[in-house]
Design a protein around this motif. Structure first.
Motif: not given
Length: 491
Positions: A404-408, A482-486, A488-491
């Motif tokens: 989450k800290k690393l972001g998109r 990976h985009k699939g995590l965006f 879920a991580l709220n980024i």
């Protein structure tokens, strides 16, 4: 054009055994055979016998399909290994032997796998009924009961009294009016004798045992013995199948195994065996022409026969998702949120069957909302489950905050190092963090950003391991989540 709604699709299950039991009547209809693999596996004269692939690519679906083909002419059955105790298995080999590595456990696997077949055979299944009776009596003599499964046999053979009983056992045989004594000193002697009798059976019907459940080794503490045990299993499958082709036996063992487990194994002949006997089940297709295998997996779920004219093209998907997010087709856009696995397709389709059964198309807003659910309720948990066995639970629990800290944005190794230092002080050293990044990269949850020079300048490429298995990590490169995590991580 026939109106097709989401309710016209068969609801799917992510576990192949559940899919087979719940959708048994439709299983053959929805099963998609990539590159004619099923025929290669079921053909006893072909060496193809080891299905290799990432988690969720459909290896167990092939196991279920093979099992479903049982008939009067063919017996297929599953040998489950998910409950195997590798600590007990490690006790079986002769500790006094100088043999190391996979060879240490090879004869144990010979005995266990041949024993599993012998237990299933009936006198009418073989030409040499006398030797079948002898083999079955030997199993009973040593406590490997006909009704026992392979897990129980492992526990039996692992006991100390098994070796004691074996080394003091003498068999009286009558061959050609002459008495013959056979004495065993260890498991290798017993296995060699058992194999000689097994090869003489002349099995008349096709016997296809399917070995599944090896993936669960990742849920146990891995030691060098575990890797040697599984290397022995791979060797045993290849050797027994080769012997069956040379003898009159109509049998073939099939092994289902994850590619990341294969990479852990150490054996000088492993690459040769994999090249000859293995098939890597991979669904990524970068070709602009030809069959898109994953779209066929989706199309196969359609139950409305009136809509079959659509089932050969992507137009079926695009009729349900008629928009182009980010100037891409909705199909190509969705794939970027997946790891290119049938499991991902089935899960996403199930969401629409549940929530929009009567609709024959959805809006872009609905599609994006369902992508959010896909990421939050499924994709992130898939990642954490897949990491078990490769990273300690303590580290897996850090990933939500770290990613989450690393972001998109893209990042470098120094960035993730800094994030860990900020969040967890000096709890994890540089080598720990390299191992974390390498593992996420190898499983496809982190991609690598590279600037590739062309004649007219340079272009940026984002590469993921699930698209190109030959990729190796370069810690000097830039990386991206990976985009699939965006979502879920709220980024």
């Amino acid at each position: 054009m026939v109106k097709i709604c989401f309710k016209d699709f068969l609801y799917g299950y992510l576990d192949a055994d559940t899919e087979y039991s719940c959708n048994q009547e439709k299983f053959d209809e929805i099963f998609y055979d990539k590159n004619n693999l099923f025929n290669k596996l079921s053909n006893l004269n072909r060496p193809t016998s080891i299905i290799i692939g990432r988690k969720g690519v459909g290896k167990s679906a092939y196991a279920a399909k093979l099992r479903s083909e049982t008939s009067n002419e063919r017996l297929s059955f599953i040998i489950e290994l998910q409950d195997i105790s590798y600590s007990d298995f490690a006790k079986i080999s002769d500790n006094k032997s100088n043999v190391l590595g996979a060879q240490r456990y090879l004869h144990v696997w010979y005995l266990l796998l041949m024993g599993a077949v012998v237990k299933k055979l009936k006198p009418e299944d073989v030409e040499n009924k006398k030797n079948l009776k002898l083999l079955q009596s030997l199993l009973i003599e040593f406590g490997m009961d006909i009704d026992n499964n392979l897990i129980r046999d492992i526990l039996t053979v692992a006991k100390k009294d098994f070796k004691v009983k074996l080394s003091s056992f003498e068999l009286q045989l009558s061959e050609n009016d002459q008495n013959k004594k056979v004495k065993f000193h260890n498991i290798t002697d017993f296995s060699n004798y058992f194999m000689k009798l097994y090869d003489s059976l002349g099995i008349k019907k096709d016997i296809i045992p399917i070995i599944d459940g090896v993936d669960d080794v990742l849920r146990t503490t891995r030691k060098i013995q575990t890797e040697d045990i599984l290397s022995g299993l791979v060797r045993a499958v290849a050797t027994l199948n080769k012997n069956s082709r040379l003898s009159k036996n109509k049998s073939k063992f099939i092994l289902v195994i994850r590619d990341d487990i294969v990479k852990l194994l150490n054996d000088p002949d492993l690459n040769k065996i994999i090249q000859d006997c293995g098939y890597n089940l991979d669904w990524y297709n970068n070709a602009s022409a030809g069959v898109d295998d994953l779209s066929q997996v989706f199309n196969k779920r359609l139950l409305n026969k009136a809509g079959k004219e659509l089932s050969e093209e992507k137009s079926l998907w695009e009729s349900l998702f008629p928009f182009e997010p980010n100037e891409k087709s909705s199909w190509n856009d969705f794939l970027e949120y997946t790891l290119y696995r049938p499991r991902d397709i089935i899960k996403f389709l199930n969401q629409f069957i549940d929530d929009y059964p009567e609709m024959d198309y959805v809006t872009l807003d609905i599609y994006r909302n369902e992508l959010r659910k896909f990421s939050q309720d499924y994709f992130y948990d898939e990642m954490t489950n897949e990491l078990i066995g490769f990273l300690p639970r303590e580290i897996i629990d850090t990933l939500q905050d770290v990613l989450k800290k690393l972001g998109r944005r893209d990042f470098r190794f120094e960035d993730i190092n800094t994030v860990y230092a900020d969040l967890y002080s000096n709890k994890f050293n540089t080598e720990d963090i390299k191992d974390i990044l390498r593992t996420l990269f190898n499983l496809g949850y982190i991609g690598m950003v590279r600037d590739v020079k062309h004649k007219n300048g340079s272009r940026t490429h984002i590469n993921f391991k699930h698209k190109d298995p030959r990729l190796t990590i370069d810690f000097k490169s830039r990386f991206i989540v990976h985009k699939g995590l965006f979502y879920a991580l709220n980024i």
